[in-house]
Design a protein around this motif. Structure first.
Motif, PDB file in Angstrom:
ATOM      1  N   GLY A   9       0.866  -0.866   0.128  1.00 13.85           N
ATOM      2  CA  GLY A   9      -0.183   0.249  -0.276  1.00 13.85           C
ATOM      3  C   GLY A   9       0.637   1.351   0.221  1.00 13.85           C
ATOM      4  O   GLY A   9       1.644   1.527  -0.116  1.00 13.85           O
ATOM      5  N   GLY A  10      -0.199   2.684  -0.074  1.00 13.22           N
ATOM      6  CA  GLY A  10       0.625   3.380  -0.295  1.00 13.22           C
ATOM      7  C   GLY A  10       0.182   4.822  -0.939  1.00 13.22           C
ATOM      8  O   GLY A  10      -1.255   4.370  -1.139  1.00 13.22           O
ATOM      9  N   LEU A  11       0.872   5.737  -1.190  1.00 14.09           N
ATOM     10  CA  LEU A  11      -0.339   6.890  -2.477  1.00 14.09           C
ATOM     11  C   LEU A  11       0.624   6.575  -3.784  1.00 14.09           C
ATOM     12  O   LEU A  11       1.112   6.479  -4.299  1.00 14.09           O
ATOM     13  N   ALA A  12      -0.855   6.914  -4.189  1.00 11.44           N
ATOM     14  CA  ALA A  12      -0.289   6.962  -5.648  1.00 11.44           C
ATOM     15  C   ALA A  12      -1.699   8.185  -5.945  1.00 11.44           C
ATOM     16  O   ALA A  12      -2.307   8.464  -5.403  1.00 11.44           O
ATOM     17  N   GLN A  13      -0.820   8.808  -7.316  1.00 11.90           N
ATOM     18  CA  GLN A  13      -2.111   9.886  -8.106  1.00 11.90           C
ATOM     19  C   GLN A  13      -3.127   8.747  -8.581  1.00 11.90           C
ATOM     20  O   GLN A  13      -3.270   8.251  -8.729  1.00 11.90           O
ATOM     21  N   ALA A  14      -4.157   9.890  -8.978  1.00 10.69           N
ATOM     22  CA  ALA A  14      -5.033   9.171  -9.787  1.00 10.69           C
ATOM     23  C   ALA A  14      -4.713   8.754 -11.041  1.00 10.69           C
ATOM     24  O   ALA A  14      -3.722   9.660 -11.741  1.00 10.69           O
ATOM     25  N   GLY A  15      -4.934   7.589 -11.736  1.00 10.32           N
ATOM     26  CA  GLY A  15      -4.400   7.087 -12.950  1.00 10.32           C
ATOM     27  C   GLY A  15      -3.623   6.602 -12.647  1.00 10.32           C
ATOM     28  O   GLY A  15      -2.800   5.148 -13.786  1.00 10.32           O
ATOM     29  N   SER A  17      -0.701   3.596 -10.361  1.00 13.14           N
ATOM     30  CA  SER A  17      -1.356   2.205 -10.294  1.00 13.14           C
ATOM     31  C   SER A  17      -0.364   1.263  -9.252  1.00 13.14           C
ATOM     32  O   SER A  17       0.090   2.427  -8.513  1.00 13.14           O
ATOM     33  N   LEU A  18      -0.623   0.354  -8.640  1.00 19.82           N
ATOM     34  CA  LEU A  18      -0.383   0.050  -6.850  1.00 19.82           C
ATOM     35  C   LEU A  18      -0.335  -1.445  -7.006  1.00 19.82           C
ATOM     36  O   LEU A  18      -1.380  -1.723  -7.748  1.00 19.82           O
ATOM     37  N   ARG A  19       0.296  -2.472  -6.833  1.00 13.43           N
ATOM     38  CA  ARG A  19      -0.254  -3.913  -6.553  1.00 13.43           C
ATOM     39  C   ARG A  19       0.348  -3.979  -5.071  1.00 13.43           C
ATOM     40  O   ARG A  19       1.773  -3.672  -4.937  1.00 13.43           O
ATOM     41  N   LEU A  20      -0.930  -4.607  -4.417  1.00 14.70           N
ATOM     42  CA  LEU A  20      -0.553  -5.418  -3.232  1.00 14.70           C
ATOM     43  C   LEU A  20      -0.365  -6.432  -3.337  1.00 14.70           C
ATOM     44  O   LEU A  20      -0.962  -7.812  -3.622  1.00 14.70           O
ATOM     45  N   SER A  21       0.814  -7.122  -1.351  1.00 13.69           N
ATOM     46  CA  SER A  21       1.157  -8.913  -1.399  1.00 13.69           C
ATOM     47  C   SER A  21      -0.100  -8.830  -0.632  1.00 13.69           C
ATOM     48  O   SER A  21       0.269  -8.011   0.195  1.00 13.69           O
ATOM     49  N   CYS A  22      -0.448 -10.004  -0.970  1.00 13.59           N
ATOM     50  CA  CYS A  22      -0.640 -11.322   0.997  1.00 13.59           C
ATOM     51  C   CYS A  22       0.134 -12.010   1.004  1.00 13.59           C
ATOM     52  O   CYS A  22      -0.588 -12.802   0.307  1.00 13.59           O
ATOM     53  N   ALA A  23       1.302 -11.706   1.758  1.00 16.16           N
ATOM     54  CA  ALA A  23       1.439 -13.656   1.911  1.00 16.16           C
ATOM     55  C   ALA A  23       0.925 -14.192   3.290  1.00 16.16           C
ATOM     56  O   ALA A  23       0.896 -13.754   4.347  1.00 16.16           O
ATOM     57  N   ALA A  24       0.554 -15.339   3.098  1.00 16.85           N
ATOM     58  CA  ALA A  24       0.029 -16.019   3.616  1.00 16.85           C
ATOM     59  C   ALA A  24       1.740 -17.395   4.664  1.00 16.85           C
ATOM     60  O   ALA A  24       2.198 -17.701   3.864  1.00 16.85           O
ATOM     61  N   THR A  91      -9.683   4.955  -2.632  1.00 15.79           N
ATOM     62  CA  THR A  91      -8.771   5.195  -1.131  1.00 15.79           C
ATOM     63  C   THR A  91      -9.682   4.774   0.343  1.00 15.79           C
ATOM     64  O   THR A  91     -10.535   4.687   0.113  1.00 15.79           O
ATOM     65  N   ALA A  92      -8.450   3.162   0.411  1.00 17.09           N
ATOM     66  CA  ALA A  92      -8.720   2.617   1.957  1.00 17.09           C
ATOM     67  C   ALA A  92      -7.619   1.961   2.289  1.00 17.09           C
ATOM     68  O   ALA A  92      -6.687   1.911   1.901  1.00 17.09           O
ATOM     69  N   VAL A  93      -8.229   1.217   3.529  1.00 14.10           N
ATOM     70  CA  VAL A  93      -7.374   0.303   4.010  1.00 14.10           C
ATOM     71  C   VAL A  93      -7.877  -1.052   3.335  1.00 14.10           C
ATOM     72  O   VAL A  93      -8.895  -1.384   3.275  1.00 14.10           O
ATOM     73  N   TYR A  94      -6.833  -1.693   2.588  1.00 15.06           N
ATOM     74  CA  TYR A  94      -7.625  -3.303   2.262  1.00 15.06           C
ATOM     75  C   TYR A  94      -6.531  -4.240   2.910  1.00 15.06           C
ATOM     76  O   TYR A  94      -5.565  -4.340   3.191  1.00 15.06           O
ATOM     77  N   TRP A 115      -7.710 -13.049   8.491  1.00 13.49           N
ATOM     78  CA  TRP A 115      -7.758 -12.136   8.084  1.00 13.49           C
ATOM     79  C   TRP A 115      -6.202 -11.784   8.229  1.00 13.49           C
ATOM     80  O   TRP A 115      -5.528 -11.946   8.967  1.00 13.49           O
ATOM     81  N   GLY A 116      -6.078 -10.354   7.208  1.00 13.82           N
ATOM     82  CA  GLY A 116      -5.072  -9.969   7.612  1.00 13.82           C
ATOM     83  C   GLY A 116      -4.740  -7.889   8.245  1.00 13.82           C
ATOM     84  O   GLY A 116      -6.086  -7.725   8.467  1.00 13.82           O
ATOM     85  N   GLN A 117      -3.404  -7.664   8.471  1.00 17.11           N
ATOM     86  CA  GLN A 117      -3.990  -6.385   9.609  1.00 17.11           C
ATOM     87  C   GLN A 117      -4.588  -5.279   8.579  1.00 17.11           C
ATOM     88  O   GLN A 117      -4.763  -4.318   8.642  1.00 17.11           O
ATOM     89  N   GLY A 118      -4.436  -5.880   7.005  1.00 16.71           N
ATOM     90  CA  GLY A 118      -4.613  -4.301   6.370  1.00 16.71           C
ATOM     91  C   GLY A 118      -3.907  -3.257   5.225  1.00 16.71           C
ATOM     92  O   GLY A 118      -2.269  -2.979   6.756  1.00 16.71           O
ATOM     93  N   THR A 119      -3.687  -2.765   4.536  1.00 15.89           N
ATOM     94  CA  THR A 119      -2.611  -2.222   4.774  1.00 15.89           C
ATOM     95  C   THR A 119      -3.370  -0.845   4.027  1.00 15.89           C
ATOM     96  O   THR A 119      -4.352  -0.940   3.002  1.00 15.89           O
ATOM     97  N   GLN A 120      -3.052   0.562   3.977  1.00 16.40           N
ATOM     98  CA  GLN A 120      -3.312   1.682   3.558  1.00 16.40           C
ATOM     99  C   GLN A 120      -2.835   1.818   2.065  1.00 16.40           C
ATOM    100  O   GLN A 120      -1.951   1.680   1.971  1.00 16.40           O
ATOM    101  N   VAL A 121      -4.202   2.063   1.526  1.00 16.79           N
ATOM    102  CA  VAL A 121      -4.218   2.809   0.040  1.00 16.79           C
ATOM    103  C   VAL A 121      -4.429   4.287  -0.649  1.00 16.79           C
ATOM    104  O   VAL A 121      -5.763   4.243   0.070  1.00 16.79           O
TER     105      VAL A 121
END
Length: 125
Positions: A9-15, A17-24, A91-94, A115-121
């Motif tokens: 997660g992180g900060l992105a501008q409109a338009g 991209s971001l790539r989220l990962s979830c490690a199990a 914009t949300a916690v994913y 559930w994971g703890q979430g990541t902010q986007v």
């Protein structure tokens, strides 16, 4: 038990991209249906997308269709969420989630066991 840890997660501008990962870790990752949810400030947690154990995509929320792509790598015990054409309303916690109970009601929080703890986007306009 399955432990889930989101990242990317992180900060992105409109338009952009971001790539989220979830490690199990813990029990066999490949046995679980995986899902992504998100929760914006002051709103309920909402379903985004779910993927089967073998990588078949089950559902996308209408709000993300054509922009978000879920995938998984069972060898790496990881599920991904590629988010393109981001909008401020994304914009949300994913959160990623796992269920071993099959394919019923996967758009609802109650269908998931872990559930994971979430990541902010945050998407700026």
């Amino acid at each position: 038990q399955v432990q889930l840890v989101e990242s990317g997660g992180g900060l992105a501008q409109a338009g952009g991209s971001l790539r989220l990962s979830c490690a199990a870790s813990g029990r066999t990752f490949s046995a679980y249906v995986m899902g992504w949810f998100r929760q914006a400030p002051g709103k309920e947690r909402e379903f985004v997308v779910a993927i089967t154990q073998s990588g078949g995509v089950l559902y996308y929320a209408d709000s993300v269709k054509g922009r978000f792509t879920i995938s998984r790598d069972n060898a790496k015990n990881t599920v991904y969420l590629q988010m393109n054409s981001l909008k401020p309303e994304d914009t949300a916690v994913y959160y990623c989630a796992a269920t071993g109970r099959g394919y019923m009601n996967l758009k609802t929080r109650g269908a998931y066991d872990y559930w994971g703890q979430g990541t902010q986007v945050t998407v700026s306009s």
